[in-house]
Design a protein around this motif. Structure first.
Motif, short mmCIF file in Angstrom:
data_model
loop_
_atom_site.label_atom_id
_atom_site.label_comp_id
_atom_site.label_asym_id
_atom_site.label_seq_id
_atom_site.Cartn_x
_atom_site.Cartn_y
_atom_site.Cartn_z
N ASN A 1 55.38 68.52 82.12
CA ASN A 1 55.24 68.11 80.72
C ASN A 1 56.59 67.97 80.01
OD1 ASN A 1 54.07 68.24 77.80
ND2 ASN A 1 55.39 70.03 77.97
N VAL B 1 51.99 62.03 69.15
CA VAL B 1 51.70 63.41 68.78
C VAL B 1 52.82 63.98 67.92
CG1 VAL B 1 51.02 65.65 69.71
CG2 VAL B 1 50.67 63.60 71.09
N ILE C 1 53.19 69.82 72.94
CA ILE C 1 52.01 69.63 73.80
C ILE C 1 51.96 70.69 74.90
CG2 ILE C 1 50.87 67.96 75.32
CD1 ILE C 1 52.48 65.75 73.72
N THR D 1 55.16 66.53 67.27
CA THR D 1 55.77 67.68 67.94
C THR D 1 57.26 67.69 67.62
OG1 THR D 1 56.36 66.43 69.89
CG2 THR D 1 54.18 67.44 69.91
N ASN D 2 57.98 68.56 68.32
CA ASN D 2 59.44 68.60 68.13
C ASN D 2 60.15 67.41 68.74
OD1 ASN D 2 59.65 70.86 66.62
ND2 ASN D 2 59.75 72.24 68.39
N TYR E 1 64.86 56.52 77.25
CA TYR E 1 63.55 57.18 77.28
C TYR E 1 62.52 56.33 78.03
CZ TYR E 1 59.28 59.45 75.62
OH TYR E 1 58.06 60.10 75.56
N ARG F 1 63.40 76.81 79.76
CA ARG F 1 64.82 77.20 79.75
C ARG F 1 65.06 78.31 78.73
NH1 ARG F 1 67.71 71.92 76.98
NH2 ARG F 1 66.12 71.58 75.41
N THR G 1 57.51 75.76 75.47
CA THR G 1 57.98 76.49 74.29
C THR G 1 57.66 75.75 73.00
OG1 THR G 1 60.11 75.51 74.79
CG2 THR G 1 59.85 77.85 75.29
N SER G 2 57.20 74.50 73.10
CA SER G 2 56.80 73.80 71.87
C SER G 2 55.83 72.66 72.19
CB SER G 2 58.02 73.29 71.11
OG SER G 2 58.49 72.09 71.66
N LYS H 1 60.54 57.14 81.64
CA LYS H 1 59.09 57.31 81.73
C LYS H 1 58.46 56.29 82.68
CE LYS H 1 58.41 60.84 79.03
NZ LYS H 1 57.77 62.07 79.47
N GLY I 1 49.09 60.35 73.82
CA GLY I 1 48.92 59.69 72.53
C GLY I 1 50.21 59.84 71.74
N ASP J 1 65.76 74.95 84.10
CA ASP J 1 66.49 74.02 83.23
C ASP J 1 66.55 72.67 83.93
OD1 ASP J 1 68.04 72.57 81.56
OD2 ASP J 1 69.78 73.91 81.62
N LEU J 2 65.83 71.70 83.38
CA LEU J 2 65.74 70.40 84.03
C LEU J 2 67.05 69.62 83.96
CD1 LEU J 2 62.18 69.45 82.73
CD2 LEU J 2 62.77 70.33 84.98
N1 LIG Z 1 54.94 63.58 71.07
C1 LIG Z 1 54.57 62.37 71.45
O1 LIG Z 1 54.15 61.54 70.62
C2 LIG Z 1 54.63 61.98 72.90
C3 LIG Z 1 54.17 60.71 73.28
C4 LIG Z 1 54.22 60.35 74.63
C5 LIG Z 1 54.73 61.23 75.58
N2 LIG Z 1 55.18 62.46 75.16
C6 LIG Z 1 55.72 63.34 76.21
O2 LIG Z 1 55.08 64.62 76.13
C7 LIG Z 1 55.95 65.62 76.69
C8 LIG Z 1 56.03 66.83 75.75
O3 LIG Z 1 56.70 66.43 74.56
P1 LIG Z 1 56.41 67.03 73.12
O4 LIG Z 1 56.04 65.88 72.27
O5 LIG Z 1 55.52 68.20 73.21
O6 LIG Z 1 57.93 67.44 72.71
P2 LIG Z 1 58.61 68.82 72.30
O7 LIG Z 1 57.82 69.51 71.25
O8 LIG Z 1 60.02 68.45 71.98
O9 LIG Z 1 58.56 69.69 73.64
C9 LIG Z 1 59.39 69.40 74.72
C10 LIG Z 1 59.43 70.58 75.66
O10 LIG Z 1 60.28 70.21 76.77
C11 LIG Z 1 61.24 71.27 76.95
N3 LIG Z 1 62.51 70.79 77.51
C12 LIG Z 1 63.34 69.84 77.02
N4 LIG Z 1 64.44 69.76 77.78
C13 LIG Z 1 64.31 70.68 78.77
C14 LIG Z 1 65.12 71.08 79.86
N5 LIG Z 1 66.33 70.55 80.09
N6 LIG Z 1 64.67 72.05 80.69
C15 LIG Z 1 63.47 72.63 80.49
N7 LIG Z 1 62.65 72.31 79.46
C16 LIG Z 1 63.08 71.34 78.61
C17 LIG Z 1 61.48 71.82 75.55
O11 LIG Z 1 62.08 73.11 75.66
P3 LIG Z 1 63.10 73.69 74.56
O12 LIG Z 1 62.22 74.38 73.55
O13 LIG Z 1 63.94 74.63 75.35
O14 LIG Z 1 63.86 72.53 73.98
C18 LIG Z 1 60.06 71.83 75.01
O15 LIG Z 1 59.37 72.98 75.45
C19 LIG Z 1 57.31 64.92 76.91
O16 LIG Z 1 57.44 64.59 78.27
C20 LIG Z 1 57.21 63.67 76.04
O17 LIG Z 1 58.02 62.62 76.51
C21 LIG Z 1 55.14 62.86 73.86
#
Ligand SMILES: NC(=O)c1ccc[n+]([C@@H]2O[C@H](COP(=O)([O-])OP(=O)(O)OC[C@H]3O[C@@H](n4cnc5c(N)ncnc54)[C@H](OP(=O)(O)O)[C@@H]3O)[C@@H](O)[C@H]2O)c1
Length: 341
Positions: A133, A226, A57, A228-229, A192, A77, A54-55, A196, A224, A106-107
């Protein structure tokens, strides 16, 4: 007797932060050889489940896989947001229907994970790629233990994806994975990084336990740094800094490349098979530059990886020989998925 180290020392923290700063400053230079977006082959024969679409990556991963022709299951979710996204994508393709569907997951509930997996498995359709993801980084929040009793980062980032993965087939303190003993002062950063690292270690053991004949590859990827939310809970000042350094921070499209590469590149199976015959310690890990890389030194601890493996199976309610039993086609009972709320 040598006293066992309980936590990272300040030198390790300093090295860690220097590493993050280096990654931020040079990630774009180091990935300048990659196209953006990554060019994908036609994927009409591929069925992929992607969590958290939903948001950020995950949204990019799902959109690009679908546009390349794959059947994509958005495991989310928030079904409403996911359905709105599908409408948006289809309308930007002049009304062409993409092969995307939404399923609820829902994780924060291990029952929901088992329910999701059972619903999928009941279809008896092949699954080619599962992309775990979804993740959280609740920066600055107090420690939370949702209904299953596990620390929320550990549950969302590691335990729930581990349980989902099992249905298809540091400094982690294995005595205190759930950070409840008070031995280490809780911070969201600890929650966190702990979750991981546990995920990488668990994946390494799963990778080694699955025979080549199973045809299942287990791969961890780094997107990397990124925009995002995931940064939504950061202090305002840090969020402002994010906007001031747009050159250095990846867009979600750039951040999606390593996962898309791991899911679709034909060289991946070769890399994976070569790792299978390598001696321990082994981590199958793809960098944001889309090449094999080594994660942290801690991730290579064989002893801790096996402890994380055992402990994770115990926490997600599976027997320690679950993989072997699944491969032999035997029934494996899980503690979750039977509760009636
Ligand atoms: N951004 C970075 O710099 C970065 C760096 C390293 C690793 N990562 C990893 O990349 C992955 C994606 O993160 P992102 O940066 O794209 O963050 P994001 O924009 O916050 O996206 C997170 C996604 O996970 C979903 N989510 C969270 N809790 C959940 C739950 N209980 N059940 C089902 N879905 C759930 C969210 O859904 P909702 O919309 O419902 O909240 C959202 O779709 C994560 O694992 C993060 O740790 C990100």
């Amino acid at each position: 007797m040598v006293k066992k180290k309980q936590a990272l020392g300040w030198i390790e923290w300093l090295i860690g932060w220097m590493h993050v700063t280096y990654e931020l400053l040079f990630q774009r230079t180091k990935t300048s050889h990659l196209q953006n977006p990554l060019e994908l082959p036609p994927l009409n024969d591929l069925t992929c489940i992607v969590t958290g679409t939903t948001s950020g990556i995950g949204k990019e991963i799902a959109r690009q896989l679908a546009e390349a022709g794959a059947h994509v299951v958005m495991a989310v979710r928030n079904r409403k947001t996911a359905n709105e996204l599908i409408d948006q994508w289809c309308s930007s393709w002049a009304g062409i229907l993409l092969n995307v569907e939404v399923m609820e997951l829902d994780l924060l509930s291990l029952d929901s994970v088992v329910g999701f997996a059972n619903t999928w498995n009941a279809r008896l359709k092949p699954l080619h790629v599962l992309i775990n993801n979804a993740g959280i980084f609740s920066i600055g929040e107090t420690q939370k233990f949702p209904k299953d009793g596990f620390e929320e980062h550990l549950q969302v980032n590691h335990l729930a994806p581990a349980l989902l993965s099992m249905h298809y087939v540091g400094f982690v303190d294995t005595e205190d994975m759930n950070t409840v003993s008070g031995k280490r002062k809780y911070s969201s950063l600890l929650g966190y990084t702990n979750s991981k690292l546990a995920q990488v270690m668990f994946s390494s053991v799963l990778h080694k336990r699955l025979p080549v004949e199973s045809g299942v590859n287990v791969m961890c990827v780094s997107p990397g740094i990124v925009h995002t939310n995931v940064a939504r809970d950061l202090p305002r000042i840090v969020q402002a800094a994010y906007h001031l350094i747009p050159y250095f921070v990846f867009s979600p499209q750039e951040g999606s490349r390593s996962a898309l590469f791991a899911a679709t590149d034909p060289q991946i199976s070769e890399y994976y098979e070569s790792l299978k015959i390598d001696e321990w310690p082994v981590c199958s890990f793809i960098s944001q530059g889309c090449h094999p890389t080594n994660p942290s030194k801690e991730a290579h601890s064989v002893e801790t990886s096996f402890k994380v493996w055992e402990k994770t199976l115990e926490m997600i309610g599976l027997p320690s020989d679950a993989v072997e039993r699944l491969i032999e086609g035997k029934e494996v009972r899980c503690r979750y998925g039977t509760r009636k709320d």
